[in-house]
Design an enzyme around this catalytic site. Structure first.
Site, PDB file in Angstrom:
ATOM      1  N   LYS A 173      40.141 -77.695  16.378  1.00  0.00           N
ATOM      2  CA  LYS A 173      41.090 -78.758  16.752  1.00  0.00           C
ATOM      3  C   LYS A 173      41.561 -78.543  18.194  1.00  0.00           C
ATOM      4  CE  LYS A 173      42.437 -79.610  11.994  1.00  0.00           C
ATOM      5  NZ  LYS A 173      43.331 -79.325  10.871  1.00  0.00           N
TER       6      LYS A 173
ATOM      7  N   GLN B 273      48.851 -76.262   9.622  1.00  0.00           N
ATOM      8  CA  GLN B 273      47.572 -76.047   8.922  1.00  0.00           C
ATOM      9  C   GLN B 273      47.823 -75.553   7.494  1.00  0.00           C
ATOM     10  OE1 GLN B 273      44.437 -76.748  10.288  1.00  0.00           O
ATOM     11  NE2 GLN B 273      43.688 -76.353   8.237  1.00  0.00           N
TER      12      GLN B 273
ATOM     13  N   ASP C 256      49.134 -85.776  10.884  1.00  0.00           N
ATOM     14  CA  ASP C 256      48.286 -85.582   9.699  1.00  0.00           C
ATOM     15  C   ASP C 256      48.535 -86.694   8.672  1.00  0.00           C
ATOM     16  OD1 ASP C 256      46.417 -83.557   9.742  1.00  0.00           O
ATOM     17  OD2 ASP C 256      47.829 -81.978   9.168  1.00  0.00           O
TER      18      ASP C 256
END
Ligand code: NAD
Length: 293
Positions: free
Chosen positions: A52, A96, A119
């Site tokens: 990422k 994460q 997200d």
């Protein structure tokens, strides 16, 4: 049979994003800034977060990686999240997953300011998505929708079967595919670990989205001719002949199913690369919406 090339499409999307970043730079505007919070040392998480951050560089975004020890308390992690919520230089951030067992993931996701939740996991954003309002769509389902669109795959009136009902893939993709929208309007069946006679449903699928995480679970005998296969599964399977010691396997027995399918995503190189591209797209969106974050 056509292979749906997620690597190629994700590179196209990154090029499009890079052009937008270049025009921001040309007009002296700030470039988007994505932050990622990584708790602990989980190998797969390190790999995901690493790519990422690398992808941010590729498109010209600023990025910040915040690494925290696995022993961090829930309240200290929430403090870190608050800092990011209040940092005007950060357009969006992710935490994460998975988190260590002593931390309540739900509490952490709730602590993220919805306007920075690129997200799309916060209930506010998930609710907006379910109501077909503009918002951040979770990156993996967003990537699937984008693949279907860019390959001009008809979804309206089709029967989509989704295997798995997770909050990050199965549930949101089932909502999107069923919504009145482009790459939507299909009739959706969601099957899961408690479904009886799963094959009865998969055999009637025009589009099969598999997100359960069991390697080669879907066999040719479980699908009909000309099915569109979207394989979300990524499982590391031990393989001593490979220098990494493992290979990645999808949920679909690719070699047998490909002969039946009209379109199929490979693993790796299908849905996986799209997830990062769509996270970048959400961050760009967040930047364009940012006024007083
Ligand atoms: P999860 O592990 O949270 O849940 C799995 C789901 O599969 C559950 O809803 C469960 O009911 C269902 N399931 C389990 N066993 C089943 C069975 N025998 N029959 C039918 N259903 C069954 O799922 P997840 O987090 O959505 O991950 C699924 C897979 O997708 C994993 O391999 C994961 O690594 C992968 N994944 C890939 C990406 C990507 O970027 N490509 C992103 C997220 C997840």
């Amino acid at each position: 049979m056509k292979i749906i090339d997620g690597k190629k499409i994700s590179n196209q999307i990154k090029d499009e994003i890079k052009k937008e970043v270049d025009s921001l730079i040309a007009s002296n505007q700030k470039v988007p800034h994505l932050a990622a919070v990584l708790v602990g040392e989980d190998g797969a998480s390190l790999t995901y977060v690493g790519s990422k951050v690398r992808s941010c560089k590729q498109v010209g975004f600023d990025s910040t990686l915040i690494r925290l020890p696995s022993t961090i308390t829930e309240s200290s992690l929430i403090e870190e999240i608050d800092k990011l919520n209040n940092n005007k230089l950060i357009d969006g951030f992710i935490v994460q997953l998975p988190l260590p067992k002593h931390i309540d993931e739900e509490k952490i996701l709730m602590a993220i300011k919805p306007e920075k939740d690129v997200d799309g996991f916060h209930p506010t954003n998930f609710g907006k998505m379910a109501l077909n309002m503009d918002t951040f769509i979770p990156a993996t389902p967003f990537g699937i929708i984008e693949l279907l669109k860019r390959y001009n795959i008809e979804t309206s009136g089709k029967h989509t079967v989704v295997i798995g009902r997770s909050h990050i893939v199965g549930r949101p993709i089932s909502i999107l595919m069923n919504s009145k929208r482009e790459a939507g309007d299909s009739t959706v069946t969601v099957v899961h670990s408690r479904t009886k006679n799963l094959e009865f449903y998969t055999k009637s699928a025009d589009i099969l989205v598999s997100a359960l995480g069991i390697p080669e679970f879907v066999k040719a005998s479980m699908v009909k001719n000309d099915v569109v296969i979207i394989d979300v599964g990524i499982t590391r399977v031990e393989d001593s002949s490979n220098e990494k010691g493992y290979i990645l396997k999808g949920d679909v027995d690719f070699e047998s199913v490909k002969n039946r399918a009209s379109y199929i995503t490979p693993v790796p190189g299908g849905v996986g690369p799209m997830t990062i591209a769509m996270l970048l797209k959400n961050t760009l969106l967040s930047k364009s919406l940012s006024k007083d974050k």
